[in-house]
Motif scaffolding. Sequence first.
Motif, PDB file in Angstrom:
ATOM      1  N   ASP A 182     116.977 -12.516 -13.250  1.00 18.81           N
ATOM      2  CA  ASP A 182     116.850 -13.385 -14.417  1.00 18.81           C
ATOM      3  C   ASP A 182     118.176 -13.620 -15.140  1.00 18.81           C
ATOM      4  N   ASP A 183     119.092 -12.654 -15.091  1.00 11.05           N
ATOM      5  CA  ASP A 183     120.402 -12.865 -15.706  1.00 11.05           C
ATOM      6  C   ASP A 183     121.107 -14.069 -15.095  1.00 11.05           C
ATOM      7  N   HIS A 237     119.744 -16.407 -13.392  1.00  8.53           N
ATOM      8  CA  HIS A 237     118.918 -17.585 -13.680  1.00  8.53           C
ATOM      9  C   HIS A 237     119.339 -18.202 -15.027  1.00  8.53           C
ATOM     10  N   ARG A 238     119.460 -17.357 -16.040  1.00  9.92           N
ATOM     11  CA  ARG A 238     119.856 -17.867 -17.361  1.00  9.92           C
ATOM     12  C   ARG A 238     121.288 -18.381 -17.371  1.00  9.92           C
ATOM     13  N   ILE A 253     122.874 -19.804 -15.048  1.00  6.49           N
ATOM     14  CA  ILE A 253     122.863 -21.143 -14.438  1.00  6.49           C
ATOM     15  C   ILE A 253     122.358 -22.181 -15.438  1.00  6.49           C
ATOM     16  N   LEU A 254     121.250 -21.863 -16.097  1.00  7.87           N
ATOM     17  CA  LEU A 254     120.688 -22.805 -17.066  1.00  7.87           C
ATOM     18  C   LEU A 254     121.672 -23.105 -18.197  1.00  7.87           C
ATOM     19  N   PHE A 302     124.645 -25.248 -16.976  1.00 11.82           N
ATOM     20  CA  PHE A 302     124.289 -26.631 -16.687  1.00 11.82           C
ATOM     21  C   PHE A 302     124.053 -27.426 -17.961  1.00 11.82           C
ATOM     22  N   GLN A 330     110.501 -16.640 -15.053  1.00 11.53           N
ATOM     23  CA  GLN A 330     111.521 -16.215 -14.105  1.00 11.53           C
ATOM     24  C   GLN A 330     112.908 -16.108 -14.728  1.00 11.53           C
ATOM     25  N   ALA A 331     113.075 -16.734 -15.872  1.00 13.21           N
ATOM     26  CA  ALA A 331     114.393 -16.701 -16.505  1.00 13.21           C
ATOM     27  C   ALA A 331     114.408 -15.829 -17.752  1.00 13.21           C
ATOM     28  N   VAL A 375     114.850 -18.284  -8.936  1.00  9.96           N
ATOM     29  CA  VAL A 375     116.141 -18.984  -8.896  1.00  9.96           C
ATOM     30  C   VAL A 375     116.677 -19.058  -7.469  1.00  9.96           C
ATOM     31  N   TYR A 410     117.474 -22.760  -6.585  1.00 18.07           N
ATOM     32  CA  TYR A 410     118.852 -23.147  -6.870  1.00 18.07           C
ATOM     33  C   TYR A 410     119.557 -23.814  -5.680  1.00 18.07           C
ATOM     34  N   PHE A 457     118.554 -27.237  -5.693  1.00 23.97           N
ATOM     35  CA  PHE A 457     119.098 -27.890  -6.882  1.00 23.97           C
ATOM     36  C   PHE A 457     120.555 -28.313  -6.680  1.00 23.97           C
ATOM     37  N   LEU A 466     111.424 -23.262 -19.527  1.00 30.90           N
ATOM     38  CA  LEU A 466     112.554 -23.800 -18.766  1.00 30.90           C
ATOM     39  C   LEU A 466     113.067 -22.841 -17.700  1.00 30.90           C
ATOM     40  N   GLY A 467     113.156 -23.352 -16.487  1.00 32.84           N
ATOM     41  CA  GLY A 467     113.806 -22.634 -15.390  1.00 32.84           C
ATOM     42  C   GLY A 467     114.514 -23.654 -14.520  1.00 32.84           C
ATOM     43  N   VAL A 468     115.120 -23.183 -13.445  1.00 32.28           N
ATOM     44  CA  VAL A 468     115.844 -24.119 -12.587  1.00 32.28           C
ATOM     45  C   VAL A 468     114.894 -25.163 -11.999  1.00 32.28           C
ATOM     46  N   LEU A 512     114.977 -28.264 -13.838  1.00 26.18           N
ATOM     47  CA  LEU A 512     116.166 -29.080 -13.587  1.00 26.18           C
ATOM     48  C   LEU A 512     115.949 -29.969 -12.366  1.00 26.18           C
TER      49      LEU A 512
END
Lengths: 403, 403, 403
Positions: free
Chosen positions: A241-242, A244-245, A247-248, A251, C36-37, C53, C57, C60, C117-119, C122
């Motif tokens: 999850d780290d 994952h965050r 990346i969010l 972006f 997940q995030a 992710v 990802y 993505f 919100l997660g990937v 996106l």
Amino acid sequence: MRGKSTNLRIRLPVFLFVAQVTIVAFYAAFVTYDDQADARFQNNRTKPMENAVYKDYPMFTDIQVIIFLGFGCLFAFFRLYGFGGMVFNLLTAAFSIQWAILVQGYFQFSHDGKIHLGVINLIYAEFACAVVLISFGAVLGKTSPLQLLVMALLEVPVFAVTEWAVLKYLKINDSGGSILIHLFACYFGLGVTFVLYRPHLNEGHAKANTSYQSDILSLIGTLFLWVFWPSFNSSLTLKGDDQHRAILHTFIGLSASTLTAFALSAMLNKNGKITISDIQNVTLAGGGDSGGVCGYDDNSCSCICSGAPVEGDPKLHKLQILIPGLQPGLGRTAREQALFQVAAVFSTIGVSTLGGILTGFVLKLPYLAPPSDVFCFDDQLFFEVPPDYDSPLKLNNIDDSAA
Amino acid sequence: MRGKSTNLRIRLPVFLFVAQVTIVAFYAAFVTYDDQADARFQNNRTKPMENAVYKDYPMFTDIQVIIFLGFGCLFAFFRLYGFGGMVFNLLTAAFSIQWAILVQGYFQFSHDGKIHLGVINLIYAEFACAVVLISFGAVLGKTSPLQLLVMALLEVPVFAVTEWAVLKYLKINDSGGSILIHLFACYFGLGVTFVLYRPHLNEGHAKANTSYQSDILSLIGTLFLWVFWPSFNSSLTLKGDDQHRAILHTFIGLSASTLTAFALSAMLNKNGKITISDIQNVTLAGGGDSGGVCGYDDNSCSCICSGAPVEGDPKLHKLQILIPGLQPGLGRTAREQALFQVAAVFSTIGVSTLGGILTGFVLKLPYLAPPSDVFCFDDQLFFEVPPDYDSPLKLNNIDDSAA
Amino acid sequence: MRGKSTNLRIRLPVFLFVAQVTIVAFYAAFVTYDDQADARFQNNRTKPMENAVYKDYPMFTDIQVIIFLGFGCLFAFFRLYGFGGMVFNLLTAAFSIQWAILVQGYFQFSHDGKIHLGVINLIYAEFACAVVLISFGAVLGKTSPLQLLVMALLEVPVFAVTEWAVLKYLKINDSGGSILIHLFACYFGLGVTFVLYRPHLNEGHAKANTSYQSDILSLIGTLFLWVFWPSFNSSLTLKGDDQHRAILHTFIGLSASTLTAFALSAMLNKNGKITISDIQNVTLAGGGDSGGVCGYDDNSCSCICSGAPVEGDPKLHKLQILIPGLQPGLGRTAREQALFQVAAVFSTIGVSTLGGILTGFVLKLPYLAPPSDVFCFDDQLFFEVPPDYDSPLKLNNIDDSAA
């Protein structure tokens, strides 16, 4: 006459052969595989698809694109220095990475008398390489390849020591690496350009400008960085999850700063027109980088520093998000951790500025073949160029004489 | 008059429609999904994320970039043949891959009367495609698209048979594929160019040169290959630590050979300047390839062969690392295995040279519309070109007449 | 005088700052991480590498390349509008994605009063963004950045509502998204261009043409789309064998349609020559897209629609493969499901055409600074351009006057 003093026929091969042979010798003597790459550490119960290569390699290829294609195209923005920007980027990167694997290996990845090598080391080495390339951006067009290699030779160990010391003694989480990079590259570059400053180059050098094609090429470089920036920024965070965050955040920060870049560019131009270099510069600021975005003159390094975390809300915000250490932990209160963080920032600034200044003095050695003012930003000095090399220039001359 | 004999209006569509319809018919009749792509082989206990697509697809996209963007840009290095280099690369690749899926499928992936298809087949097919494209590089600018398609039509099965025979009877590990490719492509290309040799093209063809923009475009192609070469080289090795090591070796070999390329380029130029084509050629040699790096004349194929494993220490070293078979195994001693390996090398050389020569004779058929000497390296022959197509040329004329 | 009415100095920054501040405020108020995030949903038994992710990802980043590099280069095909094509694509995309995250989040990803919100979000947002960019292609060179932003502002919610309604009420599987996109973008674009139609622009605008370099740049864009199209098309299918098949179908369809494109291009040209725009257009049709492939005049949108599933066998075939819903299921017979599918197609066409027409009328507001006819396809209007900007033009003038 000037031409002679920049002839690389002997100097460059000598440096490169000595460097490469030395590096190979060090690899042979001191480098071994890490557990994940070593066949002896696998057994019947090892699941091949759980090998670390599958966690690290996708991030690594993304960063490869940033380093070689992103910076390569970005640095090709000068009209007559496309070869130099793109090709010296390749040369400097290929040297820096090999060198960084050894130096970082010595400080961070060695035990039992050996440096342990896996794809993860390549990612670390490409971070060190990115630092060198950001400094490269600050002296683009004004240095010989030999100067660039010597700069990399000196900058990599100073960076590696700083990185190691900050991570080890100030206990900043890995992801802090991405902050260290920008700080370090910024102030190291400032140090170098301060010493190498050439007043004549700021009075409007005839070759220090772009063409329509070179601007577009440079935009493509910007887009490569844009697209893969979340990978760069998140590659060394904790998996799960780290990451994952991270990346969010990257972006969304990037998207927001892109809009801001367009707004500022139109607003600050007297005709409300957009300036391409603004898009290249400011777009990336929000992503935590603006280093690739070297400037067009000796003051350029200031723009580089816009990526540093000390200057604006978004950065500070990012600082808090990306560095878990800012939360209480490690037996420190949040306040104590913040102090350690501030200490890391200031020691990084100090060491990198000093390192940059000293490196600048070394780069002034005449043996390193610095280009004369008139041959700055000019591929003819170090490359065989095709016949149409300066035809837009010729064209404009025709035009002018016709007018 | 000459123009008529190269008019593709009927010939090219006829070839393509017949080829595509035949291919579709063969797919319909003989191709089915492999276990990993077939819904009937999945059940309640199947874990979707363990599908082979997640092992293979990331490597596949990297190779896609190499094939379509890397080779495409690399082959656009002629000043007036940018369309031809980039677009015929696309055409030849799109045909070769479809064709190779069938031919390799027949030899390596068929049972129960069906060819079994998954993403892994696409990777194998792109290896066959790379072989064809390396040969394409050797005849770049001197062939019609019809000749290229016929070359692919013939080269793919010869390669597929060689690959199958070597892997099956000489028991060389999969990763040997990456060696086979270079050997085969090298000697096949030599055979073809030997037969198609045109003396006039070596006396300095007016169009057989680069421009500043086309050199930069070609450098971008080189960088695409550079960045994703570790994926190409490691994509068919065993998963896990084997693949991990293959990536490390390729990356480090590539970095080292890049420095060497710069050293040699500066050293061998009388003014100590760097030549762009050297960077394109030699950089990749260390990565196990230099095939994409076709030359500028009929002798070009020699440079292609620099990637072959028989010629230098790094290659032999690579041979030992990448082919586990060189270690004792399969009930053979190391010595026996080495003999098998040598047999593989020589039979590959023999078959590919012969195949190349025969293909060369087929390509001489007048129906295949080979360009006349004067229209070599010239997009006008096969493409509608925009008005500014030869403006640098015109410009130089203006210049000359003004001087 | 004309210049004044298109001066963006105030309008563009005002729009962008208001938009960005509003978006940030909405994010702060209504957006939270998905499971997940979110660190709170992880515990000791969470396996970091099973985080979503790592599924999402890689797809993505491939789509990122399509959106920013693929469309960016593709849209740079006009000789004098390279900045506009590439840079307005970046601006429009960066805005559309942020906006789509909110709108799609409201309709599809919100519960407990928050957008999660997660990937994965996106990816959905980049699909909405692709819709906007396809419409952008239909008005390329004839609109101000402000018009593009307003178009995105309106198109994103209309698309999001359509997507949500079709998926929810007509129960079409996620992967149907890739069909929705083409249909929607096609008819929305048709609606907009119908209203914005300018007769003078179809009489052969002096700037509405390509150059050799811009054609090559646009081909590079095509190749980016080609390479990553299987990722785009398969990114929202079910993981496992479904996604495996979607990749295979897309890749093979793309290869086949590429050969067909070459055949048709040579056949339909009176000299049997290949036309670059044909390669750009038709190549992608078989991959389920042709949207990026904007045309050169106001009729261009028709070519956009060639990607729609209603018009040919390959599409219908794809429809059946990609939409599992066409098989009996959900308590519906195959026939019933087919009817629902037809309903989805027609409601999408209706809503998008109407939305496009209304948007067209909004875009006619003079405050949005539409370029006058003479300044269409011309970077000078909205950008600071380098000195060699129109040198090929000047060159041709010289040439003409000399002749």
